[in-house]
Design a protein around this motif. Structure first.
Motif, PDB file in Angstrom:
ATOM      1  N   ARG A  42       0.830  -1.205   0.000  1.00  0.00           N
ATOM      2  CA  ARG A  42       0.000   0.000   0.000  1.00  0.00           C
ATOM      3  C   ARG A  42       0.865   1.256   0.000  1.00  0.00           C
ATOM      4  O   ARG A  42       0.564   2.230  -0.705  1.00  0.00           O
ATOM      5  N   ALA A  43       1.945   1.256   0.790  1.00  0.00           N
ATOM      6  CA  ALA A  43       2.834   2.418   0.827  1.00  0.00           C
ATOM      7  C   ALA A  43       3.456   2.677  -0.534  1.00  0.00           C
ATOM      8  O   ALA A  43       3.535   3.827  -0.998  1.00  0.00           O
ATOM      9  N   CYS A  44       3.889   1.600  -1.213  1.00  0.00           N
ATOM     10  CA  CYS A  44       4.501   1.752  -2.531  1.00  0.00           C
ATOM     11  C   CYS A  44       3.482   2.254  -3.545  1.00  0.00           C
ATOM     12  O   CYS A  44       3.774   3.156  -4.344  1.00  0.00           O
ATOM     13  N   ALA A  45       2.272   1.685  -3.528  1.00  0.00           N
ATOM     14  CA  ALA A  45       1.244   2.105  -4.482  1.00  0.00           C
ATOM     15  C   ALA A  45       0.847   3.557  -4.251  1.00  0.00           C
ATOM     16  O   ALA A  45       0.678   4.330  -5.204  1.00  0.00           O
ATOM     17  N   GLU A  46       0.707   3.970  -2.994  1.00  0.00           N
ATOM     18  CA  GLU A  46       0.350   5.358  -2.711  1.00  0.00           C
ATOM     19  C   GLU A  46       1.484   6.303  -3.083  1.00  0.00           C
ATOM     20  O   GLU A  46       1.240   7.424  -3.553  1.00  0.00           O
ATOM     21  N   SER A  47       2.727   5.863  -2.901  1.00  0.00           N
ATOM     22  CA  SER A  47       3.863   6.685  -3.310  1.00  0.00           C
ATOM     23  C   SER A  47       3.880   6.869  -4.824  1.00  0.00           C
ATOM     24  O   SER A  47       4.125   7.975  -5.326  1.00  0.00           O
ATOM     25  N   LEU A  48       3.602   5.804  -5.566  1.00  0.00           N
ATOM     26  CA  LEU A  48       3.579   5.900  -7.022  1.00  0.00           C
ATOM     27  C   LEU A  48       2.423   6.770  -7.505  1.00  0.00           C
ATOM     28  O   LEU A  48       2.569   7.523  -8.474  1.00  0.00           O
ATOM     29  N   ALA A  49       1.280   6.670  -6.831  1.00  0.00           N
ATOM     30  CA  ALA A  49       0.165   7.544  -7.181  1.00  0.00           C
ATOM     31  C   ALA A  49       0.524   9.001  -6.927  1.00  0.00           C
ATOM     32  O   ALA A  49       0.207   9.885  -7.730  1.00  0.00           O
ATOM     33  N   SER A  50       1.217   9.263  -5.814  1.00  0.00           N
ATOM     34  CA  SER A  50       1.642  10.634  -5.509  1.00  0.00           C
ATOM     35  C   SER A  50       2.668  11.131  -6.513  1.00  0.00           C
ATOM     36  O   SER A  50       2.637  12.302  -6.920  1.00  0.00           O
ATOM     37  N   GLU A  51       3.593  10.247  -6.918  1.00  0.00           N
ATOM     38  CA  GLU A  51       4.596  10.638  -7.909  1.00  0.00           C
ATOM     39  C   GLU A  51       3.935  11.050  -9.215  1.00  0.00           C
ATOM     40  O   GLU A  51       4.286  12.079  -9.813  1.00  0.00           O
ATOM     41  N   ASN A  52       2.973  10.260  -9.673  1.00  0.00           N
ATOM     42  CA  ASN A  52       2.286  10.598 -10.916  1.00  0.00           C
ATOM     43  C   ASN A  52       1.392  11.825 -10.753  1.00  0.00           C
ATOM     44  O   ASN A  52       1.204  12.579 -11.709  1.00  0.00           O
ATOM     45  N   ALA A  53       0.860  12.025  -9.559  1.00  0.00           N
ATOM     46  CA  ALA A  53       0.087  13.247  -9.312  1.00  0.00           C
ATOM     47  C   ALA A  53       0.986  14.476  -9.383  1.00  0.00           C
ATOM     48  O   ALA A  53       0.604  15.512  -9.931  1.00  0.00           O
ATOM     49  N   SER A  54       2.201  14.350  -8.844  1.00  0.00           N
ATOM     50  CA  SER A  54       3.155  15.456  -8.932  1.00  0.00           C
ATOM     51  C   SER A  54       3.567  15.709 -10.378  1.00  0.00           C
ATOM     52  O   SER A  54       3.673  16.863 -10.816  1.00  0.00           O
ATOM     53  N   ARG A  55       3.756  14.631 -11.135  1.00  0.00           N
ATOM     54  CA  ARG A  55       4.115  14.786 -12.552  1.00  0.00           C
ATOM     55  C   ARG A  55       2.945  15.391 -13.332  1.00  0.00           C
ATOM     56  O   ARG A  55       3.152  16.224 -14.222  1.00  0.00           O
ATOM     57  N   LEU A  56       1.736  14.986 -12.997  1.00  0.00           N
ATOM     58  CA  LEU A  56       0.556  15.539 -13.662  1.00  0.00           C
ATOM     59  C   LEU A  56       0.451  17.039 -13.405  1.00  0.00           C
ATOM     60  O   LEU A  56       0.168  17.821 -14.327  1.00  0.00           O
ATOM     61  N   ALA A  57       0.694  17.450 -12.158  1.00  0.00           N
ATOM     62  CA  ALA A  57       0.644  18.875 -11.835  1.00  0.00           C
ATOM     63  C   ALA A  57       1.727  19.635 -12.596  1.00  0.00           C
ATOM     64  O   ALA A  57       1.489  20.746 -13.102  1.00  0.00           O
ATOM     65  N   ALA A  58       2.931  19.044 -12.688  1.00  0.00           N
ATOM     66  CA  ALA A  58       4.013  19.698 -13.423  1.00  0.00           C
ATOM     67  C   ALA A  58       3.678  19.817 -14.910  1.00  0.00           C
ATOM     68  O   ALA A  58       3.946  20.847 -15.543  1.00  0.00           O
ATOM     69  N   MET A  59       3.084  18.775 -15.482  1.00  0.00           N
ATOM     70  CA  MET A  59       2.712  18.810 -16.889  1.00  0.00           C
ATOM     71  C   MET A  59       1.573  19.799 -17.151  1.00  0.00           C
ATOM     72  O   MET A  59       1.524  20.434 -18.206  1.00  0.00           O
ATOM     73  N   GLU A  60       0.668  19.938 -16.188  1.00  0.00           N
ATOM     74  CA  GLU A  60      -0.399  20.931 -16.340  1.00  0.00           C
ATOM     75  C   GLU A  60       0.169  22.349 -16.355  1.00  0.00           C
ATOM     76  O   GLU A  60      -0.263  23.192 -17.147  1.00  0.00           O
ATOM     77  N   ARG A  61       1.144  22.580 -15.479  1.00  0.00           N
ATOM     78  CA  ARG A  61       1.791  23.905 -15.490  1.00  0.00           C
ATOM     79  C   ARG A  61       2.545  24.123 -16.795  1.00  0.00           C
ATOM     80  O   ARG A  61       2.500  25.222 -17.370  1.00  0.00           O
ATOM     81  N   ALA A  62       3.233  23.086 -17.268  1.00  0.00           N
ATOM     82  CA  ALA A  62       3.968  23.208 -18.530  1.00  0.00           C
ATOM     83  C   ALA A  62       3.016  23.439 -19.691  1.00  0.00           C
ATOM     84  O   ALA A  62       3.297  24.251 -20.591  1.00  0.00           O
ATOM     85  N   ASP A  63       1.880  22.741 -19.687  1.00  0.00           N
ATOM     86  CA  ASP A  63       0.893  22.916 -20.757  1.00  0.00           C
ATOM     87  C   ASP A  63       0.365  24.348 -20.772  1.00  0.00           C
ATOM     88  O   ASP A  63       0.206  24.963 -21.837  1.00  0.00           O
ATOM     89  N   THR A  64       0.108  24.900 -19.589  1.00  0.00           N
ATOM     90  CA  THR A  64      -0.355  26.282 -19.501  1.00  0.00           C
ATOM     91  C   THR A  64       0.707  27.253 -20.022  1.00  0.00           C
ATOM     92  O   THR A  64       0.401  28.180 -20.788  1.00  0.00           O
ATOM     93  N   ASN A  65       1.961  27.037 -19.603  1.00  0.00           N
ATOM     94  CA  ASN A  65       3.041  27.922 -20.053  1.00  0.00           C
ATOM     95  C   ASN A  65       3.262  27.835 -21.554  1.00  0.00           C
ATOM     96  O   ASN A  65       3.492  28.858 -22.223  1.00  0.00           O
TER      97      ASN A  65
END
Length: 306
Positions: free
Chosen positions: A233-256
């Motif tokens: 569960r810890a690993c799966a939640e960490s991976l979900a958080s990693e992809n959430a962070s990447r998604l947020a970064a890509m959203e900012r990049a898409d806006t820029n």
């Protein structure tokens, strides 16, 4: 240096290609978040079964027997810190590693750490903490189970030598939206309050089951399953958080990139309009010159006739 229409067109094409890549990465990150969150939800029923089994063992076990699942009470502390192997995740690794270091410094005893991810490993190595090993971050849900098994094998190898008294997990857990927060979980030794709550857990059927065979062996097997589920569960939640962070970064990049494309299109249209205006000005000037030349010739002919 002034821009030309050709250079602006190249920039527009490059920015458009980059935006396509960013949007593809956004889609992949969003899809990955879904599969990891689904795997966490799928663990709930199995974790409930493990808790029921532990509740039976805790009802029948003596306090001294409950400690049989872990050797060595020398006060050493082992920790597993889940980070990432890839970039474009913002401060994902910095947040979890700094949080883990802050917590570990408050715990007495010798500290040994396993890092999941090269980037977390590099940051831990810079801190001067003893890093016992590093694991590759799973790339899919299917790869989580082998990683958890390897972590358990390595932790138990130190446990068999009486080297570890506690086992802690540090990872990022998803919150609302694309946000996450670092969390800590002590797996071993088992929490007394938690054991008491499980011992009082009501059994779903009318009759309580009985443990057949060696109760200590059954307890150790259930504790191992509890560790497996907790690490998974810890690993799966960490991976979900990693992809959430990447998604947020890509959203900012898409806006820029969208803002950049809008600016480039504006510059391109202004430059193109300026070129059209110059061409029209040349046409009008040429027409005026021709008209003036024609008028002069006409006047000259009239003068000759007179």
């Amino acid at each position: 240096m002034s821009e030309t229409s050709a250079s602006l067109r190249r920039k527009l094409n490059s920015a458009g290609d980059l935006q396509s890549v960013v949007r593809t990465m956004k889609a992949l990150a969003a899809s990955s978040i879904g599969q990891y969150e689904k795997s966490v939800r799928a663990l709930a029923d199995y974790y409930g079964s493990v808790e029921l089994g532990l509740s039976v063992c805790f009802r029948e076990s003596q306090p001294a027997r409950l400690r049989a699942g872990r050797k060595g009470q020398c006060g050493s502390v082992s920790a597993v810190i889940f980070g990432s192997d890839q970039g474009l995740v913002g401060r994902f690794n910095e947040v979890v590693v700094d949080f883990a270091l802050q917590r570990l410094t408050s715990l007495p005893g010798q500290h040994e750490v396993w890092a999941v991810g090269e980037r977390a490993h590099a940051r831990l190595a810079d801190s001067g903490l003893a890093v016992r090993g590093v694991f590759v971050v799973p790339s899919s849900v299917k790869a989580i189970a082998p990683l958890v098994g390897q972590i358990l094998v390595d932790s138990e190898s130190g446990d068999s030598q009486g080297e570890a008294g506690e086992l802690h997990l540090f990872y990022n857990r998803p919150t609302s939206g694309a946000a996450y927060e670092p969390v800590a979980q002590r797996l071993l030794p088992l929490d007394e309050k938690w054991r008491g709550q499980l011992a009082e857990l009501p059994w779903p059927a009318g009759n309580l089951p009985e443990i057949i065979g060696d109760g200590a062996a059954t307890l150790r097997a259930l504790i191992r399953e509890y560790l497996f589920v907790s690490l998974f569960r810890a690993c799966a939640e960490s991976l979900a958080s990693e992809n959430a962070s990447r998604l947020a970064a890509m959203e900012r990049a898409d806006t820029n990139i969208g803002d950049l494309l809008e600016s480039l299109r504006g510059d391109f249209h202004r430059l193109r309009q300026s070129g059209i205006d110059e061409e029209l000005f040349d046409v009008v000037s040429g027409f005026d010159a021709l008209a003036e030349d024609a008028g002069i010739k006409k006047l000259s002919k009239r003068a000759k006739v007179k």
